[in-house]
Design a protein around this motif. Structure first.
Motif, PDB file in Angstrom:
ATOM      1  N   LYS A   1       0.816  -1.216   0.000  1.00 59.01           N
ATOM      2  CA  LYS A   1       0.000   0.000   0.000  1.00 59.01           C
ATOM      3  C   LYS A   1       0.849   1.265   0.000  1.00 59.01           C
ATOM      4  CE  LYS A   1      -3.386  -2.555   2.764  1.00 59.01           C
ATOM      5  NZ  LYS A   1      -4.093  -2.633   4.083  1.00 59.01           N
ATOM      6  N   ASP A   2       2.165   1.104   0.022  1.00 53.33           N
ATOM      7  CA  ASP A   2       3.104   2.223   0.096  1.00 53.33           C
ATOM      8  C   ASP A   2       3.611   2.534  -1.314  1.00 53.33           C
ATOM      9  OD1 ASP A   2       5.577   3.679   0.277  1.00 53.33           O
ATOM     10  OD2 ASP A   2       5.671   3.161   2.394  1.00 53.33           O
TER      11      ASP A   2
ATOM     12  N   LEU B   1       1.323  -6.274 -13.849  1.00 50.43           N
ATOM     13  CA  LEU B   1       0.321  -5.489 -13.142  1.00 50.43           C
ATOM     14  C   LEU B   1      -0.986  -6.262 -13.073  1.00 50.43           C
ATOM     15  CD1 LEU B   1       1.001  -2.018 -14.831  1.00 50.43           C
ATOM     16  CD2 LEU B   1       2.232  -3.133 -12.939  1.00 50.43           C
ATOM     17  N   CYS B   2      -1.379  -6.648 -11.878  1.00 47.71           N
ATOM     18  CA  CYS B   2      -2.638  -7.358 -11.638  1.00 47.71           C
ATOM     19  C   CYS B   2      -3.524  -6.455 -10.791  1.00 47.71           C
ATOM     20  CB  CYS B   2      -2.372  -8.695 -10.955  1.00 47.71           C
ATOM     21  SG  CYS B   2      -1.251  -9.773 -11.864  1.00 47.71           S
ATOM     22  N   LEU B   3      -3.945  -5.370 -11.377  1.00 49.50           N
ATOM     23  CA  LEU B   3      -4.560  -4.264 -10.658  1.00 49.50           C
ATOM     24  C   LEU B   3      -5.818  -3.780 -11.370  1.00 49.50           C
ATOM     25  CD1 LEU B   3      -1.252  -2.215 -10.275  1.00 49.50           C
ATOM     26  CD2 LEU B   3      -2.391  -3.452  -8.414  1.00 49.50           C
ATOM     27  N   PRO B   4      -6.697  -3.054 -10.668  1.00 49.37           N
ATOM     28  CA  PRO B   4      -7.767  -2.334 -11.368  1.00 49.37           C
ATOM     29  C   PRO B   4      -7.168  -1.332 -12.351  1.00 49.37           C
ATOM     30  CG  PRO B   4      -8.161  -2.406  -8.999  1.00 49.37           C
ATOM     31  CD  PRO B   4      -6.768  -2.908  -9.209  1.00 49.37           C
ATOM     32  N   ASP B   5      -7.957  -0.899 -13.304  1.00 50.71           N
ATOM     33  CA  ASP B   5      -7.434  -0.073 -14.387  1.00 50.71           C
ATOM     34  C   ASP B   5      -6.737   1.198 -13.903  1.00 50.71           C
ATOM     35  OD1 ASP B   5      -8.500  -1.979 -16.005  1.00 50.71           O
ATOM     36  OD2 ASP B   5      -9.932  -0.682 -17.021  1.00 50.71           O
ATOM     37  N   ASP B   6      -7.368   1.944 -13.003  1.00 49.37           N
ATOM     38  CA  ASP B   6      -6.761   3.194 -12.544  1.00 49.37           C
ATOM     39  C   ASP B   6      -5.449   2.939 -11.806  1.00 49.37           C
ATOM     40  OD1 ASP B   6      -8.775   4.704 -13.649  1.00 49.37           O
ATOM     41  OD2 ASP B   6      -9.905   4.928 -11.772  1.00 49.37           O
ATOM     42  N   ALA B   7      -5.407   1.893 -11.014  1.00 43.82           N
ATOM     43  CA  ALA B   7      -4.180   1.557 -10.289  1.00 43.82           C
ATOM     44  C   ALA B   7      -3.088   1.108 -11.254  1.00 43.82           C
ATOM     45  CB  ALA B   7      -4.462   0.469  -9.253  1.00 43.82           C
ATOM     46  N   ALA B   8      -3.466   0.442 -12.339  1.00 48.23           N
ATOM     47  CA  ALA B   8      -2.479   0.031 -13.338  1.00 48.23           C
ATOM     48  C   ALA B   8      -1.884   1.251 -14.025  1.00 48.23           C
ATOM     49  CB  ALA B   8      -3.130  -0.900 -14.356  1.00 48.23           C
ATOM     50  N   ARG B   9      -2.710   2.222 -14.343  1.00 44.73           N
ATOM     51  CA  ARG B   9      -2.183   3.463 -14.952  1.00 44.73           C
ATOM     52  C   ARG B   9      -1.239   4.169 -13.986  1.00 44.73           C
ATOM     53  NH1 ARG B   9      -7.843   3.808 -16.136  1.00 44.73           N
ATOM     54  NH2 ARG B   9      -8.265   3.206 -18.304  1.00 44.73           N
TER      55      ARG B   9
ATOM     56  N   LEU C   1       4.630   5.300 -12.114  1.00 42.81           N
ATOM     57  CA  LEU C   1       5.669   5.151 -11.098  1.00 42.81           C
ATOM     58  C   LEU C   1       6.989   4.623 -11.682  1.00 42.81           C
ATOM     59  CD1 LEU C   1       3.623   3.624  -8.121  1.00 42.81           C
ATOM     60  CD2 LEU C   1       4.506   5.955  -8.315  1.00 42.81           C
ATOM     61  N   VAL C   2       6.942   4.086 -12.882  1.00 42.95           N
ATOM     62  CA  VAL C   2       8.162   3.597 -13.522  1.00 42.95           C
ATOM     63  C   VAL C   2       8.915   4.793 -14.097  1.00 42.95           C
ATOM     64  CG1 VAL C   2       9.103   2.133 -15.343  1.00 42.95           C
ATOM     65  CG2 VAL C   2       7.109   1.374 -14.044  1.00 42.95           C
ATOM     66  N   ASP C   3      10.140   4.975 -13.654  1.00 49.59           N
ATOM     67  CA  ASP C   3      10.929   6.141 -14.046  1.00 49.59           C
ATOM     68  C   ASP C   3      11.284   6.107 -15.533  1.00 49.59           C
ATOM     69  OD1 ASP C   3      10.932   6.944 -11.393  1.00 49.59           O
ATOM     70  OD2 ASP C   3      12.831   5.923 -10.956  1.00 49.59           O
ATOM     71  N   PRO C   4      11.348   7.273 -16.188  1.00 45.13           N
ATOM     72  CA  PRO C   4      11.816   7.327 -17.568  1.00 45.13           C
ATOM     73  C   PRO C   4      13.237   6.749 -17.660  1.00 45.13           C
ATOM     74  CG  PRO C   4      10.817   9.416 -16.942  1.00 45.13           C
ATOM     75  CD  PRO C   4      10.944   8.604 -15.686  1.00 45.13           C
ATOM     76  N   GLY C   5      13.464   5.941 -18.652  1.00 48.26           N
ATOM     77  CA  GLY C   5      14.782   5.334 -18.804  1.00 48.26           C
ATOM     78  C   GLY C   5      14.993   4.073 -18.005  1.00 48.26           C
TER      79      GLY C   5
ATOM     80  N   GLU D   1       9.910   1.659  -5.853  1.00 47.82           N
ATOM     81  CA  GLU D   1      11.225   1.012  -5.793  1.00 47.82           C
ATOM     82  C   GLU D   1      11.182  -0.372  -6.432  1.00 47.82           C
ATOM     83  OE1 GLU D   1      14.581  -0.322  -2.457  1.00 47.82           O
ATOM     84  OE2 GLU D   1      12.872   0.950  -1.892  1.00 47.82           O
ATOM     85  N   ALA D   2      10.142  -1.150  -6.100  1.00 45.03           N
ATOM     86  CA  ALA D   2      10.032  -2.501  -6.657  1.00 45.03           C
ATOM     87  C   ALA D   2       9.829  -2.453  -8.171  1.00 45.03           C
ATOM     88  CB  ALA D   2       8.877  -3.246  -5.994  1.00 45.03           C
ATOM     89  N   LEU D   3       9.011  -1.514  -8.626  1.00 43.14           N
ATOM     90  CA  LEU D   3       8.731  -1.400 -10.055  1.00 43.14           C
ATOM     91  C   LEU D   3       9.977  -1.030 -10.848  1.00 43.14           C
ATOM     92  CD1 LEU D   3       5.290   0.416  -9.847  1.00 43.14           C
ATOM     93  CD2 LEU D   3       5.670  -1.765 -11.005  1.00 43.14           C
ATOM     94  N   ASN D   4      10.841  -0.245 -10.254  1.00 46.14           N
ATOM     95  CA  ASN D   4      12.025   0.213 -10.977  1.00 46.14           C
ATOM     96  C   ASN D   4      13.237  -0.688 -10.804  1.00 46.14           C
ATOM     97  OD1 ASN D   4      11.574   3.021 -12.327  1.00 46.14           O
ATOM     98  ND2 ASN D   4      10.477   3.143 -10.379  1.00 46.14           N
ATOM     99  N   GLU D   5      13.173  -1.612  -9.855  1.00 47.43           N
ATOM    100  CA  GLU D   5      14.304  -2.511  -9.640  1.00 47.43           C
ATOM    101  C   GLU D   5      14.122  -3.878 -10.287  1.00 47.43           C
ATOM    102  OE1 GLU D   5      15.275  -2.820  -5.537  1.00 47.43           O
ATOM    103  OE2 GLU D   5      16.180  -0.810  -5.444  1.00 47.43           O
ATOM    104  N   CYS D   6      12.930  -4.142 -10.813  1.00 53.96           N
ATOM    105  CA  CYS D   6      12.692  -5.448 -11.436  1.00 53.96           C
ATOM    106  C   CYS D   6      12.998  -5.381 -12.929  1.00 53.96           C
ATOM    107  CB  CYS D   6      11.241  -5.882 -11.219  1.00 53.96           C
ATOM    108  SG  CYS D   6      10.036  -4.849 -12.050  1.00 53.96           S
TER     109      CYS D   6
END
Length: 313
Positions: free
Chosen positions: A39-40, A56-64, A69-73, A46-51
């Protein structure tokens, strides 16, 4: 090589089924977050950018939000199991049998197909593409799914109100799958879609009726079946069933085990005036989690079917 995979929404039905398919896979290291960390937004970022790959197994708005949250580059590649990006430019539609394995393998942003569209598109898209069915016909789709397709809320509803045997929905005729069906089948009009749910955990039948004698340019039922068989002749997860033995009924079983393949039929009347295109799949398998793992395998240069639940063909 070990690939780091983060399942954002790992506690949901789709996420749990993906994790189950990956649990014994040495090619992957799962990035996990605790209950509070999920929920943080900082921990998720951090997890999204380190993998290497985020699923994404999320509702549509949360997926967007997760995509933002994924950094450019960032090196992170994404498989989105929601419906948020299925018709969005710049996203690869994650149906390897229709688009080609190479497209998926080289993509950075893959949008997993919906469960109902998987059956509909597998049947209709190749035939429209090859001119065997008209693109401007007002198609109808009758479909039934196990209740797991509705996530935890619908699962709980069926478990609590066990007298529910059948649930028709989408009665406002504006189901979110319609743009996906129309765009990826190349249709002039969205189909009339009649979805429903039965008292079974998993499984799905998608039925597209065809009044062939009223359809300009439509081919015979036999020709449609032969075309589908040729189109999927090298597919490892799609099987076009033959017409050599009569089929009296198609069944979904309440206690069915998970499976990740897709079966297709073409049924035609004796006089050739009508046909029905029918697909049977696991809404949590080829319709969701199995498809995500299939795409993950391709994106990581692995065997397309590794870790999947495959019945014997």
């Amino acid at each position: 090589m070990t690939h780091r995979v983060f399942i954002d929404g790992a506690a949901g039905t789709t996420g749990l089924e993906i994790a189950d398919r990956l649990k014994d896979r040495t090619e992957f290291e799962l990035v996990r977050l605790g209950d509070e960390q999920r929920k943080d937004s900082g921990a998720r970022r951090e997890a999204l950018n380190e993998c290497d790959i985020a699923i994404l197994c999320l509702p549509d708005d949360a997926a967007r939000e997760a995509v933002e949250l994924v950094d450019p580059g960032s090196r992170t590649r994404i498989i989105d199991a929601s419906s948020a990006h299925r018709t969005v430019e710049g996203w690869c539609y994650g149906f390897p049998e229709l688009l080609g394995q190479d497209r998926i393998a080289n993509a950075r942003r893959v949008s997993n197909p919906g469960c109902y569209p998987t059956g509909f598109l597998a049947l209709v898209a190749p035939l429209v593409r090859d001119g065997l069915l008209p693109a401007d016909w007002p198609y109808t789709v009758n479909a039934v799914s196990g209740y797991s397709g509705g996530g935890k809320a619908l699962i709980e509803r069926f478990a609590t109100h066990c007298d529910i045997a059948f649930r028709a929905y989408g009665l406002g005729l504006n189901h979110k799958h319609l743009p996906e069906m129309q765009q990826h089948a190349g249709l002039a009009h969205p189909p009339v879609f009649s979805p429903s749910v039965i008292a079974a955990m998993r499984g799905m039948i998608v039925d597209v009726p065809l009044p062939l004698e009223a359809m300009d340019g439509a081919r015979s039922g036999g020709a449609l079946r032969d075309a589908l068989a040729q189109f999927y002749s090298e597919a490892q997860l799609v099987r076009v069933q033959g017409s050599d033995e009569p089929v009296a009924e198609l069944l979904l079983h309440e206690g069915a085990e998970a499976w990740d393949s897709l079966d297709l039929w073409v049924f035609a009347s004796d006089d050739g005036s009508q046909a029905r295109l029918v697909a049977r799949l696991d809404n949590l398998g080829k319709g969701a989690s199995g498809a995500a793992v299939q795409n993950l395998n391709l994106m990581c240069g692995l065997s397309e079917t590794a870790g999947l639940h495959l019945p014997k063909f």
